[in-house]
Design a protein around this motif. Structure first.
Motif, PDB file in Angstrom:
ATOM      1  N   SER A 144      -3.198 -71.355   6.368  1.00  0.00           N
ATOM      2  CA  SER A 144      -3.631 -72.509   6.250  1.00  0.00           C
ATOM      3  C   SER A 144      -5.329 -73.378   6.623  1.00  0.00           C
ATOM      4  O   SER A 144      -5.884 -73.273   6.223  1.00  0.00           O
ATOM      5  N   ALA A 145      -5.004 -71.666   7.543  1.00  0.00           N
ATOM      6  CA  ALA A 145      -6.723 -72.159   8.769  1.00  0.00           C
ATOM      7  C   ALA A 145      -7.561 -71.904   8.267  1.00  0.00           C
ATOM      8  O   ALA A 145      -8.765 -72.539   7.603  1.00  0.00           O
ATOM      9  N   ILE A 146      -7.049 -70.826   6.889  1.00  0.00           N
ATOM     10  CA  ILE A 146      -8.247 -69.630   6.229  1.00  0.00           C
ATOM     11  C   ILE A 146      -8.897 -70.953   5.123  1.00  0.00           C
ATOM     12  O   ILE A 146      -9.640 -70.653   5.106  1.00  0.00           O
ATOM     13  N   ALA A 147      -7.655 -71.066   4.363  1.00  0.00           N
ATOM     14  CA  ALA A 147      -8.165 -71.919   3.321  1.00  0.00           C
ATOM     15  C   ALA A 147      -8.403 -73.365   3.892  1.00  0.00           C
ATOM     16  O   ALA A 147      -9.435 -73.419   2.704  1.00  0.00           O
ATOM     17  N   ASP A 148      -8.417 -73.537   4.723  1.00  0.00           N
ATOM     18  CA  ASP A 148      -8.959 -74.762   5.443  1.00  0.00           C
ATOM     19  C   ASP A 148     -10.723 -74.924   5.399  1.00  0.00           C
ATOM     20  O   ASP A 148     -11.024 -75.835   5.615  1.00  0.00           O
ATOM     21  N   TYR A 149     -11.196 -74.109   6.332  1.00  0.00           N
ATOM     22  CA  TYR A 149     -12.211 -73.053   6.452  1.00  0.00           C
ATOM     23  C   TYR A 149     -13.169 -73.430   5.223  1.00  0.00           C
ATOM     24  O   TYR A 149     -14.376 -73.947   5.162  1.00  0.00           O
ATOM     25  N   ARG A 150     -12.490 -72.554   4.835  1.00  0.00           N
ATOM     26  CA  ARG A 150     -13.286 -72.209   3.438  1.00  0.00           C
ATOM     27  C   ARG A 150     -13.110 -73.607   2.550  1.00  0.00           C
ATOM     28  O   ARG A 150     -14.206 -73.792   2.190  1.00  0.00           O
ATOM     29  N   TYR A 151     -12.432 -74.344   2.271  1.00  0.00           N
ATOM     30  CA  TYR A 151     -12.087 -75.482   1.925  1.00  0.00           C
ATOM     31  C   TYR A 151     -13.720 -76.864   2.351  1.00  0.00           C
ATOM     32  O   TYR A 151     -14.826 -77.221   2.146  1.00  0.00           O
ATOM     33  N   ARG A 152     -13.990 -76.451   3.683  1.00  0.00           N
ATOM     34  CA  ARG A 152     -14.919 -77.107   4.138  1.00  0.00           C
ATOM     35  C   ARG A 152     -15.802 -76.620   4.091  1.00  0.00           C
ATOM     36  O   ARG A 152     -16.777 -77.742   3.905  1.00  0.00           O
ATOM     37  N   PHE A 153     -16.009 -75.537   3.776  1.00  0.00           N
ATOM     38  CA  PHE A 153     -17.725 -74.959   3.676  1.00  0.00           C
ATOM     39  C   PHE A 153     -18.080 -75.324   2.017  1.00  0.00           C
ATOM     40  O   PHE A 153     -19.144 -75.703   2.059  1.00  0.00           O
ATOM     41  N   ILE A 154     -17.170 -75.686   1.351  1.00  0.00           N
ATOM     42  CA  ILE A 154     -17.248 -76.116   0.059  1.00  0.00           C
ATOM     43  C   ILE A 154     -17.749 -77.199  -0.430  1.00  0.00           C
ATOM     44  O   ILE A 154     -18.537 -77.425  -0.618  1.00  0.00           O
ATOM     45  N   THR A 155     -16.688 -78.072   0.292  1.00  0.00           N
ATOM     46  CA  THR A 155     -17.276 -79.352   0.025  1.00  0.00           C
ATOM     47  C   THR A 155     -18.631 -79.568   1.341  1.00  0.00           C
ATOM     48  O   THR A 155     -19.359 -80.746   0.653  1.00  0.00           O
ATOM     49  N   LYS A 156     -18.969 -79.123   2.480  1.00  0.00           N
ATOM     50  CA  LYS A 156     -20.324 -79.142   2.585  1.00  0.00           C
ATOM     51  C   LYS A 156     -21.299 -78.806   2.102  1.00  0.00           C
ATOM     52  O   LYS A 156     -22.363 -79.577   1.685  1.00  0.00           O
ATOM     53  N   SER A 157     -21.203 -77.321   0.965  1.00  0.00           N
ATOM     54  CA  SER A 157     -22.336 -77.193   0.462  1.00  0.00           C
ATOM     55  C   SER A 157     -22.567 -78.133  -1.209  1.00  0.00           C
ATOM     56  O   SER A 157     -23.456 -78.149  -1.311  1.00  0.00           O
ATOM     57  N   VAL A 158     -21.160 -78.272  -1.716  1.00  0.00           N
ATOM     58  CA  VAL A 158     -20.962 -78.933  -2.538  1.00  0.00           C
ATOM     59  C   VAL A 158     -22.256 -80.600  -2.391  1.00  0.00           C
ATOM     60  O   VAL A 158     -22.848 -81.394  -3.709  1.00  0.00           O
ATOM     61  N   LYS A 159     -21.814 -81.413  -1.517  1.00  0.00           N
ATOM     62  CA  LYS A 159     -21.858 -82.567  -1.033  1.00  0.00           C
ATOM     63  C   LYS A 159     -23.626 -82.084  -0.753  1.00  0.00           C
ATOM     64  O   LYS A 159     -24.373 -83.255  -1.439  1.00  0.00           O
ATOM     65  N   ASN A 160     -24.346 -81.382  -0.591  1.00  0.00           N
ATOM     66  CA  ASN A 160     -25.837 -80.753  -0.400  1.00  0.00           C
ATOM     67  C   ASN A 160     -26.145 -80.841  -1.175  1.00  0.00           C
ATOM     68  O   ASN A 160     -27.544 -81.790  -1.716  1.00  0.00           O
ATOM     69  N   ALA A 161     -25.393 -79.836  -2.687  1.00  0.00           N
ATOM     70  CA  ALA A 161     -26.275 -79.336  -4.280  1.00  0.00           C
ATOM     71  C   ALA A 161     -25.980 -80.910  -4.556  1.00  0.00           C
ATOM     72  O   ALA A 161     -26.483 -80.986  -5.781  1.00  0.00           O
ATOM     73  N   THR A 162     -25.385 -81.850  -5.087  1.00  0.00           N
ATOM     74  CA  THR A 162     -25.088 -83.400  -5.875  1.00  0.00           C
ATOM     75  C   THR A 162     -25.791 -84.644  -4.976  1.00  0.00           C
ATOM     76  O   THR A 162     -26.321 -84.836  -4.386  1.00  0.00           O
ATOM     77  N   LYS A 163     -26.204 -84.817  -6.369  1.00  0.00           N
ATOM     78  CA  LYS A 163     -27.349 -86.296  -6.590  1.00  0.00           C
ATOM     79  C   LYS A 163     -26.100 -87.405  -7.809  1.00  0.00           C
ATOM     80  O   LYS A 163     -26.436 -86.629  -8.333  1.00  0.00           O
ATOM     81  N   ILE A 164     -26.104 -88.181  -7.168  1.00  0.00           N
ATOM     82  CA  ILE A 164     -25.422 -88.990  -8.531  1.00  0.00           C
ATOM     83  C   ILE A 164     -27.318 -89.422  -8.953  1.00  0.00           C
ATOM     84  O   ILE A 164     -27.843 -90.578  -8.516  1.00  0.00           O
ATOM     85  N   VAL A 165     -26.965 -89.275 -10.590  1.00  0.00           N
ATOM     86  CA  VAL A 165     -28.357 -89.823 -10.873  1.00  0.00           C
ATOM     87  C   VAL A 165     -28.342 -91.433 -11.803  1.00  0.00           C
ATOM     88  O   VAL A 165     -26.952 -90.975 -12.839  1.00  0.00           O
ATOM     89  N   ARG A 166     -28.862 -92.172 -12.085  1.00  0.00           N
ATOM     90  CA  ARG A 166     -28.201 -93.574 -12.684  1.00  0.00           C
ATOM     91  C   ARG A 166     -29.187 -92.584 -14.108  1.00  0.00           C
ATOM     92  O   ARG A 166     -27.058 -93.230 -15.098  1.00  0.00           O
ATOM     93  N   GLU A 167     -29.445 -91.975 -14.536  1.00  0.00           N
ATOM     94  CA  GLU A 167     -29.779 -91.940 -16.430  1.00  0.00           C
ATOM     95  C   GLU A 167     -28.968 -90.503 -16.704  1.00  0.00           C
ATOM     96  O   GLU A 167     -29.127 -90.048 -15.802  1.00  0.00           O
ATOM     97  N   ASN A 168     -28.451 -90.631 -17.838  1.00  0.00           N
ATOM     98  CA  ASN A 168     -27.943 -89.433 -17.943  1.00  0.00           C
ATOM     99  C   ASN A 168     -28.749 -88.506 -18.631  1.00  0.00           C
ATOM    100  O   ASN A 168     -29.911 -89.068 -19.487  1.00  0.00           O
ATOM    101  N   THR A 169     -29.213 -87.475 -17.930  1.00  0.00           N
ATOM    102  CA  THR A 169     -29.674 -86.415 -18.195  1.00  0.00           C
ATOM    103  C   THR A 169     -30.380 -85.442 -19.645  1.00  0.00           C
ATOM    104  O   THR A 169     -31.255 -85.574 -19.860  1.00  0.00           O
ATOM    105  N   ASP A 170     -29.503 -85.686 -20.151  1.00  0.00           N
ATOM    106  CA  ASP A 170     -29.651 -85.092 -21.717  1.00  0.00           C
ATOM    107  C   ASP A 170     -29.487 -83.843 -21.919  1.00  0.00           C
ATOM    108  O   ASP A 170     -29.601 -83.647 -22.987  1.00  0.00           O
ATOM    109  N   HIS A 171     -29.592 -83.474 -20.689  1.00  0.00           N
ATOM    110  CA  HIS A 171     -29.890 -81.417 -21.544  1.00  0.00           C
ATOM    111  C   HIS A 171     -28.877 -80.552 -22.152  1.00  0.00           C
ATOM    112  O   HIS A 171     -29.377 -79.900 -22.540  1.00  0.00           O
ATOM    113  N   PHE A 172     -27.600 -81.622 -21.284  1.00  0.00           N
ATOM    114  CA  PHE A 172     -26.198 -80.181 -21.777  1.00  0.00           C
ATOM    115  C   PHE A 172     -26.082 -81.277 -22.951  1.00  0.00           C
ATOM    116  O   PHE A 172     -24.579 -80.284 -23.008  1.00  0.00           O
ATOM    117  N   GLN A 173     -26.675 -82.265 -23.330  1.00  0.00           N
ATOM    118  CA  GLN A 173     -25.537 -82.750 -24.691  1.00  0.00           C
ATOM    119  C   GLN A 173     -25.305 -82.573 -26.306  1.00  0.00           C
ATOM    120  O   GLN A 173     -26.070 -81.922 -26.299  1.00  0.00           O
TER     121      GLN A 173
END
Ligand code: GDP
Ligand code: K
Ligand code: MG
Length: 276
Positions: free
Chosen positions: A247-276
């Protein structure tokens, strides 16, 4: 020069859809040696290089819990593909990146393919591939396999990365104290048990020994000495983390992921439409 690229990802991440968009006609379907797990290979189309794409079974981790996981990881360890294309359902990104943190331990170049970007954009979420690259140490690209958006760019990226030989920098997933314990364990293995899994990537070998991975332990002769060294390291990790090793190893992996995803995520109001 003939290159081999492994397509790796969770079940339902869009592997089959992407495999079909990346390959042309020369399809080969068989079984993985010794097991009734389907093996599919095809040539990557629209590239100047000779690249075979190998579809690995859909898996959530490189643990030895299922035949699919064992087939996939043995292929990645023993057949050393030139590149891993790691397909990630970006609408379920944290769970999918768990596998990525394990693939990173395999000394093989990786491209992170963020699939289902149409779904992600519809939710008004924007993902920063450069930020993810900074965290994980390998490049990312956004696609929608179903809408065939980003496929040409991905083929260009595969063509470029398949020829790369330089080693990737391994980011630090575990806290410093744990990293130090792992490094001491590495040094000990190299000094006291140099023949144990010496052909395996160092990071993978250490983690799997410490996890007492049954399939890995089954491949070696387990001296009392080695088992004592493993158990002593497990104790240290348990003391530092306050959890059992798995559980320790899995937990450390998830903490790393959560931090990385948080740094990479932005909530944008408008639909950017590239992939629709
Ligand atoms: P596999 O299990 O990894 O082989 O995944 P599949 O290729 O079978 O895809 C799983 C499901 O997701 C199917 O219904 C696909 O049509 C769908 N799918 C794949 N890629 C995309 C995508 O980019 N966007 C959306 N919305 N659906 C996708
Ligand atoms: K779906
Ligand atoms: Mg499939």
């Amino acid at each position: 020069m003939k290159y081999t690229v492994a397509l790796v990802g969770n079940p339902n991440s869009g592997k089959t859809t992407l495999f079909n968009s990346l390959t042309g006609s020369n399809l080969y379907v068989g079984n993985w040696p010794g097991v009734t797990v389907e093996k599919k290979e095809g040539d990557v189309k629209n590239t100047t290089e000779n690249i075979t794409l190998v579809d690995l079974p859909g898996i959530y981790s490189l643990a030895p819990y299922s035949m699919d996981e064992i087939v996939s990881r043995n292929y990645l360890l023993d057949d050393s593909p030139d590149l891993i294309v790691n397909i990630i359902d970006a609408s379920n990104i944290e769970r999918n990146l768990y596998l990525s943190t394990q693939l990173m331990e395999l000394d093989c170049p990786i491209i992170g393919v963020l699939n289902m970007m149409d779904v992600v954009e519809k939710k008004g979420i924007s993902l920063d591939t450069e930020s993810l690259e900074k965290s994980f140490g390998f490049p990312f690209i956004k696609i929608s396999a179903q809408r065939e958006t980003g496929i040409d760019e991905l083929i260009q990226m595969i063509t470029k990365n398949v020829k790369k030989k330089e080693k990737r920098q391994m980011p630090r997933i575990f806290p410093l104290e744990i990293t130090t314990v792992l490094q001491e364990f590495d040094a000990l293995i190299q000094k006291q048990h140099p023949d144990v899994l010496s052909n395996y990537p160092m990071a993978f070998r250490s983690v799997k020994l410490i996890e007492k991975d049954e399939e890995v332990l089954g491949k070696i002769s387990k001296s009392t000495d080695l088992l004592e060294d493993i158990n002593r390291t497990r104790k240290k990790i348990e003391t530092i983390s306050g959890h059992d090793v798995d559980s320790a190893i899995a937990d450390y992996r998830y903490r790393f992921i959560t931090k990385s995803v948080k740094n990479a995520t932005k909530i944008v109001r408008e639909n950017t439409d590239h992939f629709q």
